[in-house]
Design a protein around this motif. Structure first.
Motif, PDB file in Angstrom:
ATOM      1  N   GLY A  89      -8.110  12.300  -2.725  1.00 37.59           N
ATOM      2  CA  GLY A  89      -8.090  10.920  -3.562  1.00 37.59           C
ATOM      3  C   GLY A  89      -7.360  10.130  -3.350  1.00 37.59           C
ATOM      4  O   GLY A  89      -6.838   9.026  -4.333  1.00 37.59           O
ATOM      5  N   ILE A  90      -6.431   9.901  -2.241  1.00 34.33           N
ATOM      6  CA  ILE A  90      -5.581   8.940  -1.708  1.00 34.33           C
ATOM      7  C   ILE A  90      -6.172   7.752  -0.921  1.00 34.33           C
ATOM      8  O   ILE A  90      -6.663   8.325   0.168  1.00 34.33           O
ATOM      9  CB  ILE A  90      -4.105   9.610  -1.166  1.00 34.33           C
ATOM     10  N   LYS A  91      -6.041   6.517  -1.227  1.00 31.65           N
ATOM     11  CA  LYS A  91      -6.418   5.653  -0.359  1.00 31.65           C
ATOM     12  C   LYS A  91      -5.393   5.203   0.639  1.00 31.65           C
ATOM     13  O   LYS A  91      -4.103   5.326   0.499  1.00 31.65           O
ATOM     14  CB  LYS A  91      -6.604   4.251  -1.071  1.00 31.65           C
ATOM     15  N   THR A  92      -6.122   4.948   1.820  1.00 32.29           N
ATOM     16  CA  THR A  92      -5.208   4.536   3.072  1.00 32.29           C
ATOM     17  C   THR A  92      -5.819   3.294   3.687  1.00 32.29           C
ATOM     18  O   THR A  92      -6.905   2.961   3.580  1.00 32.29           O
ATOM     19  CB  THR A  92      -5.144   5.677   3.954  1.00 32.29           C
ATOM     20  N   ILE A  93      -4.713   2.868   4.455  1.00 31.18           N
ATOM     21  CA  ILE A  93      -5.217   1.755   5.482  1.00 31.18           C
ATOM     22  C   ILE A  93      -4.826   2.391   6.817  1.00 31.18           C
ATOM     23  O   ILE A  93      -3.814   3.001   7.028  1.00 31.18           O
ATOM     24  CB  ILE A  93      -4.132   0.511   5.066  1.00 31.18           C
ATOM     25  N   LEU A  94      -5.880   2.027   7.671  1.00 34.17           N
ATOM     26  CA  LEU A  94      -5.700   2.651   9.007  1.00 34.17           C
ATOM     27  C   LEU A  94      -5.690   1.276  10.047  1.00 34.17           C
ATOM     28  O   LEU A  94      -6.753   0.683  10.020  1.00 34.17           O
ATOM     29  CB  LEU A  94      -6.836   3.619   9.151  1.00 34.17           C
ATOM     30  N   ALA A 130       8.348   0.578   4.433  1.00 30.87           N
ATOM     31  CA  ALA A 130       8.263   0.295   5.785  1.00 30.87           C
ATOM     32  C   ALA A 130       7.593  -1.066   5.515  1.00 30.87           C
ATOM     33  O   ALA A 130       6.723  -1.377   4.958  1.00 30.87           O
ATOM     34  CB  ALA A 130       7.648   1.172   6.562  1.00 30.87           C
ATOM     35  N   LEU A 131       8.234  -2.248   6.414  1.00 29.41           N
ATOM     36  CA  LEU A 131       7.411  -3.577   6.327  1.00 29.41           C
ATOM     37  C   LEU A 131       7.021  -3.654   7.960  1.00 29.41           C
ATOM     38  O   LEU A 131       7.696  -3.739   8.717  1.00 29.41           O
ATOM     39  CB  LEU A 131       8.508  -4.579   6.180  1.00 29.41           C
ATOM     40  N   LEU A 132       5.559  -3.285   7.865  1.00 31.84           N
ATOM     41  CA  LEU A 132       4.806  -3.563   8.867  1.00 31.84           C
ATOM     42  C   LEU A 132       4.178  -5.069   9.162  1.00 31.84           C
ATOM     43  O   LEU A 132       3.647  -5.774   8.382  1.00 31.84           O
ATOM     44  CB  LEU A 132       3.775  -2.787   8.981  1.00 31.84           C
ATOM     45  N   SER A 133       4.602  -5.722  10.489  1.00 31.77           N
ATOM     46  CA  SER A 133       4.273  -6.954  11.021  1.00 31.77           C
ATOM     47  C   SER A 133       2.701  -6.700  11.629  1.00 31.77           C
ATOM     48  O   SER A 133       2.684  -5.736  12.519  1.00 31.77           O
ATOM     49  CB  SER A 133       4.954  -7.782  11.486  1.00 31.77           C
ATOM     50  N   HIS A 178       0.911  -1.262   0.062  1.00 28.95           N
ATOM     51  CA  HIS A 178      -0.119  -0.085  -0.032  1.00 28.95           C
ATOM     52  C   HIS A 178       0.890   1.288  -0.033  1.00 28.95           C
ATOM     53  O   HIS A 178       2.024   1.146   0.590  1.00 28.95           O
ATOM     54  CB  HIS A 178      -0.895   0.286   1.325  1.00 28.95           C
ATOM     55  N   ASP A 179       0.390   2.409  -0.706  1.00 30.95           N
ATOM     56  CA  ASP A 179       1.061   3.437  -0.348  1.00 30.95           C
ATOM     57  C   ASP A 179       1.145   4.288   0.902  1.00 30.95           C
ATOM     58  O   ASP A 179       2.239   4.520   1.364  1.00 30.95           O
ATOM     59  CB  ASP A 179       0.333   4.472  -1.404  1.00 30.95           C
ATOM     60  N   ILE A 180       0.056   4.339   1.588  1.00 29.13           N
ATOM     61  CA  ILE A 180       0.084   4.923   2.952  1.00 29.13           C
ATOM     62  C   ILE A 180      -0.657   4.013   3.886  1.00 29.13           C
ATOM     63  O   ILE A 180      -1.753   3.585   3.607  1.00 29.13           O
ATOM     64  CB  ILE A 180      -0.769   6.111   2.609  1.00 29.13           C
ATOM     65  N   ASN A 227       3.756  -4.147   3.042  1.00 32.37           N
ATOM     66  CA  ASN A 227       4.760  -3.022   2.519  1.00 32.37           C
ATOM     67  C   ASN A 227       4.064  -1.751   2.151  1.00 32.37           C
ATOM     68  O   ASN A 227       3.327  -1.648   1.313  1.00 32.37           O
ATOM     69  CB  ASN A 227       5.522  -3.792   1.554  1.00 32.37           C
ATOM     70  N   ALA A 228       4.543  -0.712   2.890  1.00 35.17           N
ATOM     71  CA  ALA A 228       4.030   0.821   3.086  1.00 35.17           C
ATOM     72  C   ALA A 228       5.136   1.384   2.122  1.00 35.17           C
ATOM     73  O   ALA A 228       6.236   1.637   2.806  1.00 35.17           O
ATOM     74  CB  ALA A 228       3.415   1.085   4.230  1.00 35.17           C
ATOM     75  N   LYS A 229       4.566   2.358   1.446  1.00 33.54           N
ATOM     76  CA  LYS A 229       5.774   3.230   0.623  1.00 33.54           C
ATOM     77  C   LYS A 229       6.032   4.297   1.873  1.00 33.54           C
ATOM     78  O   LYS A 229       7.100   4.917   2.213  1.00 33.54           O
ATOM     79  CB  LYS A 229       5.061   4.077  -0.544  1.00 33.54           C
ATOM     80  N   TYR A 230       4.797   4.908   2.707  1.00 32.79           N
ATOM     81  CA  TYR A 230       4.792   5.658   3.633  1.00 32.79           C
ATOM     82  C   TYR A 230       3.998   5.274   4.930  1.00 32.79           C
ATOM     83  O   TYR A 230       2.923   4.752   4.564  1.00 32.79           O
ATOM     84  CB  TYR A 230       4.551   7.150   3.301  1.00 32.79           C
ATOM     85  N   VAL A 231       4.429   5.412   6.047  1.00 32.50           N
ATOM     86  CA  VAL A 231       3.759   5.320   7.267  1.00 32.50           C
ATOM     87  C   VAL A 231       3.607   6.598   8.139  1.00 32.50           C
ATOM     88  O   VAL A 231       4.383   7.398   8.384  1.00 32.50           O
ATOM     89  CB  VAL A 231       4.473   4.121   8.189  1.00 32.50           C
ATOM     90  N   ILE A 232       2.081   6.807   8.510  1.00 36.10           N
ATOM     91  CA  ILE A 232       2.037   8.058   9.502  1.00 36.10           C
ATOM     92  C   ILE A 232       1.716   7.320  10.803  1.00 36.10           C
ATOM     93  O   ILE A 232       1.050   6.559  11.036  1.00 36.10           O
ATOM     94  CB  ILE A 232       0.683   8.391   8.974  1.00 36.10           C
ATOM     95  N   ALA A 233       2.747   7.685  11.635  1.00 33.45           N
ATOM     96  CA  ALA A 233       2.815   7.137  13.060  1.00 33.45           C
ATOM     97  C   ALA A 233       1.969   8.050  14.012  1.00 33.45           C
ATOM     98  O   ALA A 233       2.455   8.808  14.263  1.00 33.45           O
ATOM     99  CB  ALA A 233       4.421   6.918  13.475  1.00 33.45           C
ATOM    100  N   ALA A 234       0.859   7.624  14.004  1.00 32.85           N
ATOM    101  CA  ALA A 234      -0.256   8.335  14.965  1.00 32.85           C
ATOM    102  C   ALA A 234      -0.642   7.300  16.235  1.00 32.85           C
ATOM    103  O   ALA A 234      -1.625   7.642  16.704  1.00 32.85           O
ATOM    104  CB  ALA A 234      -1.361   8.778  14.189  1.00 32.85           C
ATOM    105  N   ASP A 235       0.452   6.878  16.714  1.00 31.60           N
ATOM    106  CA  ASP A 235       0.004   5.704  17.756  1.00 31.60           C
ATOM    107  C   ASP A 235       0.378   6.248  18.990  1.00 31.60           C
ATOM    108  O   ASP A 235       0.570   5.157  20.009  1.00 31.60           O
ATOM    109  CB  ASP A 235       0.826   4.369  17.304  1.00 31.60           C
ATOM    110  N   GLY A 236       0.238   7.559  19.336  1.00 29.10           N
ATOM    111  CA  GLY A 236       0.301   8.231  20.614  1.00 29.10           C
ATOM    112  C   GLY A 236       1.568   8.231  21.321  1.00 29.10           C
ATOM    113  O   GLY A 236       2.552   7.869  21.004  1.00 29.10           O
TER     114      GLY A 236
END
Length: 546
Positions: free
Chosen positions: A32-37, A146-149, A10-12, A160-169
């Motif tokens: 218009g950008i798809k994301t996974i949250l 970024a490879l996230l498990s 995913h991109d984001i 496998n993400a092009k970019y990760v937004i770390a909003a985990d507090g």
């Protein structure tokens, strides 16, 4: 035969489903950008946590289309009162101007904000919200992705993400797993925070007490929330025992003294906390971008935590979207650090100063505070020194490399490059409209005009040139009077002249405005077309350091 672990690309990917993570997803969906949250919990936040949402946050949410429900449910307040013991030292009004669409603040429980944002996202259908999906590992690949498990109740998979937004507090797993840390100051002072339900409505205002008769030697703060819920913070001191102080019977007694014996209430939520003022050295660790409490933490006094996080994503999302769409170079992403780290420092400084005033640590600080209290009774200048929490305001990116040089003809008046745009009520036919609504979510040229300018050949060349720019640029025109010429574009009317005055504009003034509605540069009179193009490219990161 062993089953292979599922790997997605995913991109984001946004990690964290609090207000900041959800607001980031809303911003991306609008572009218009798809994301996974990914969110660990299966529900919205427990307790109300963040409650104060600033005018700037509401403007950002409104631009995304997500503010309407917040405004309908939230408690609007502009006024505050500050007391010493039982005497009012002073009161303030945060919104003296009447021509602003958004109020100075609303109070709204965090779980409502999360609910409204998630509902808004589900209507957009560009965000895949995955609850009970916990990130249990992260690594950076050779390709700088970024490879996230991710672990769920039923399976384990990877992204496998092009970019990760770390909003985990504040306790960010991603930050810790990458070996990063926050640095700053931890305050040992402890505070009781509780939400209570009362039967009778309270005045819609903020109240703060120094050394109140119901809580001697300490401080107290009261905010009104929807559903007749009051948020109360009580200073307890350094040596307070959290277990003892969070006992419901003890809390009931403290609150009864504060409200009076004739007020019935029910306790909804109790916590005892201390806080830190800290930040990461930098927020960009490509391909991971830290936002909100994962990047920086402050005291709750001044409402700078959640609001600062919303301004983080407002700054970041349009830049990532521009890079993903091939409209801007990756160098644009460096500006997130260069703009938001100083913003965090500003919030930390204000937060630390508020805490130091509330809890003076030495005799000199105590004497200063007593002198301020004494003078504030009769001297208006001293009231500005009474610090019960400097409330959140938008940061100005005046040192950003995305800005172009300011036009000296403005002599420093009006919003300078780096500032957030100023709202104003304008006319369109027989309807009142708001300037910020028309500036939109794209790059924008705000042009102040009159009949003569609109009829000129130079303006026609200017308008045609703006249409050729990529990415697309919005053109917004404001005139003091209704335009007689039949225009093929919308001209907003500033009959009162307040908008012209706010922006220190004359007919022919031009402002170049970014997608986050911060000003990139301005000209008192029409710029040469090549100067406009150069400023536009600079605002997109093409001319880093120039």
């Amino acid at each position: 035969m062993t089953n292979k672990k599922r790997i997605e690309a995913h991109d984001i990917v946004i990690v964290g489903g609090g207000p900041v993570g959800l607001a980031a997803a809303v911003e991306f969906s609008n572009l218009g950008i798809k994301t996974i949250l990914l969110e660990t919990s299966d529900s919205f936040s427990d307790g109300s946590r963040a409650i104060c949402w600033s005018q700037r946050t509401l403007e950002i949410m409104d631009r995304s289309g997500a503010a309407t429900k917040m405004l309908e449910k939230g408690v609007t307040w502009n006024q505050g009162r500050v007391y010493l013991k039982h005497h009012e030292i002073y009161n303030f009004d945060l919104q003296m101007e009447t021509d602003l669409k958004m109020p100075a603040f609303i109070n709204l429980q965090q779980y409502y904000v999360e609910e409204f944002l998630e509902s808004h996202l589900r209507g957009k259908k560009l965000t895949d919200i995955r609850r009970l999906n916990e990130v249990d590992d992260i690594s950076i690949t050779e390709n700088k992705t970024a490879l996230l498990s991710v672990i769920t109740p039923n399976e384990k998979y990877e992204i496998n993400a092009k970019y990760v937004i770390a909003a985990d507090g504040v306790n960010s797993f991603l930050r810790k797993r990458l070996g990063l840390e926050t640095k700053g100051k931890k305050f040992e002072e402890k505070f009781l925070i509780t939400d209570i339900h009362v039967k009778e409505p309270y005045p819609m205002e903020r109240r703060f007490w120094f050394d109140p008769i119901f809580h001697k030697g300490q401080s107290a703060l009261l905010h009104v929330q929807p559903d007749n819920i009051l948020r109360i913070d009580l200073q307890l001191g350094v040596n307070a025992d959290p277990k003892i102080e969070s006992n419901p019977t003890r809390v009931q007694s403290r609150i009864q003294k504060m409200l009076g014996e004739n007020i019935d209430f029910d306790i909804q939520w109790i916590s005892v906390y201390s806080f830190s003022c800290k930040r990461m050295d930098r927020f960009v660790h490509e391909p991971v971008f830290f936002v909100g409490d994962a990047a920086h933490v402050v005291s709750p006094f001044g409402a700078r935590g959640g609001n600062g996080g919303i301004q983080d994503i407002d700054n970041l999302v349009w830049k990532l979207a521009s890079v993903l769409k091939g409209l801007a170079p990756k160098s644009l992403l460096k500006s997130y650090d260069l703009e938001r780290v100083p913003a965090a420092d500003e919030n930390i400084l204000n937060s630390s100063r508020s805490t130091d005033f509330m809890t003076p640590k030495n005799e000199a600080s105590k004497e200063f505070r007593e002198a301020v209290f004494l003078l504030s009774k009769n001297m208006p200048f001293a009231r500005k020194l009474v610090n019960s929490g400097r409330l959140s305001s938008p940061h100005s990116y005046h040192n950003s490399f995305l800005n172009s040089k300011d036009d000296p003809a403005f002599i420093g008046k009006g919003p300078i490059p780096g500032s957030a745009s100023l709202d104003a009520v304008l006319g369109l036919k027989s309807t009142e409209v708001w300037l910020l609504d028309y500036l939109g979510r794209e790059f924008c040229c705000l042009v102040f005009v009159n009949d003569s300018i609109l009829s000129s050949k130079r303006f026609e060349e200017f308008r045609k040139f703006v249409k050729t720019l990529n990415p697309q640029m919005n053109l917004v025109m404001v005139s003091r009077a209704i335009i007689s010429k039949n225009m093929r574009a919308t001209v907003l009317v500033d009959k009162s002249g307040k908008c012209f005055n706010k922006w220190s504009a004359i007919p022919g003034s031009v402002y170049l405005i970014r997608p986050d509605q911060h000003i990139a540069t301005r000209w008192k009179n029409y710029p040469e077309l090549e100067n406009l193009e150069q400023a536009f490219k600079k605002a997109l990161g093409h001319c880093e350091g120039k």
